[in-house]
Scaffold this active site. Structure first.
Site, PDB file in Angstrom:
ATOM      1  N   ARG A  95       0.789  -1.247   0.000  1.00  0.00           N
ATOM      2  CA  ARG A  95       0.000   0.000   0.000  1.00  0.00           C
ATOM      3  C   ARG A  95       0.818   1.293   0.000  1.00  0.00           C
ATOM      4  NH1 ARG A  95      -5.073  -0.017   3.974  1.00  0.00           N
ATOM      5  NH2 ARG A  95      -3.473  -0.069   5.582  1.00  0.00           N
ATOM      6  N   ASP A  96       2.146   1.210  -0.089  1.00  0.00           N
ATOM      7  CA  ASP A  96       2.949   2.432  -0.207  1.00  0.00           C
ATOM      8  C   ASP A  96       4.197   2.163  -1.043  1.00  0.00           C
ATOM      9  OD1 ASP A  96       3.355   5.155   0.194  1.00  0.00           O
ATOM     10  OD2 ASP A  96       4.485   4.867   2.055  1.00  0.00           O
ATOM     11  N   VAL A  97       3.987   1.529  -2.198  1.00  0.00           N
ATOM     12  CA  VAL A  97       5.099   1.255  -3.110  1.00  0.00           C
ATOM     13  C   VAL A  97       5.518   2.563  -3.769  1.00  0.00           C
ATOM     14  CG1 VAL A  97       5.817  -0.008  -5.182  1.00  0.00           C
ATOM     15  CG2 VAL A  97       4.275  -1.089  -3.516  1.00  0.00           C
TER      16      VAL A  97
END
Length: 228
Positions: free
Chosen positions: A41-43
């Site tokens: 969820r935070d690539v």
């Protein structure tokens, strides 16, 4: 080593072969992560560390799982609470809808776009960025970089589709397409550049209302760098 973000802040833009090598590493790591049911969820480039001499990494590692959640598990955030980095947010994430593997696929598509072209697909202040992720089709990478193979263009644009169901079914599928381009796997890529019915449909009253508010923040077409 260094982060991918540090590498990309030094010109010139990475050679296509080098960029695809790093993308193979990232996609492989995320495919393994997804296989145990974990969504990052935070690539983004700051969360990707390149091991080896600066400028010639030997492998990539994925950092910072502080926003991660277990697929199908208990929600770590309340409905309508938005987590992530605006430049790399998938449409469903931008409006607080449920996320999944294809959310990470979209973010990796943004990372790939920046690695291959030297710029982000969308720019602007936070609300304008989220609005573009929801409503605007990015300029094709080959418009910004003429030496990109058509197959690479198709991979990136497939990852960046608005509707999750229109993106790659899994990170493993995206990885296998990259491997086909670099010659590690036989056959033609499964991605295509066909025009899709690709409008994101918010899933909850909150996300529908928020999406409408974001629509008003869309920049004028003639103010978007590189817009056709």
């Amino acid at each position: 080593g260094e982060t991918l973000n540090q590498l990309m802040h030094r010109p010139p833009v990475l050679p296509v072969a080098a960029a695809l090598g790093v993308l193979t590493e990232i996609a492989s790591g995320l495919a393994a992560t997804h296989s145990i049911g974990l969504i990052h969820r935070d690539v983004k480039p700051d969360n990707i560390f390149l091991v080896g001499p600066k400028g010639t990494p030997t492998c990539a590692k994925i950092f910072d799982f502080s926003f991660a959640r277990v697929q199908g598990g208990e929600r770590f955030t309340t409905e309508g609470f938005i987590l992530g980095t605006p430049q790399y947010m998938a449409p469903e994430q931008a409006v607080g809808d449920p996320t999944g593997q294809r959310t990470d696929i979209y973010a990796l598509g943004v990372v790939a776009y920046r690695m291959l072209t030297g710029v982000l697909p969308f720019v602007g202040h936070e609300a304008a960025l989220l609005a573009q992720h929801l409503y605007e089709r990015p300029v094709s990478p080959t418009v910004r970089r003429r030496d990109l193979p058509r197959a690479v263009d198709a991979i990136v644009m497939s990852a960046l589709r608005k509707r999750p169901s229109n993106r790659y079914p899994s990170m493993q599928d995206l990885l296998e397409d990259i491997e086909r381009v670099v010659g590690k796997r036989s056959g033609a890529v499964t991605a295509d550049l066909v025009a899709w019915d690709d409008v994101y449909e918010p899933m909850t009253p909150f996300s529908r209302g928020f999406a409408e508010k974001l629509r008003a923040k869309l920049p004028r077409t003639d103010s978007v760098p590189g817009a056709p």
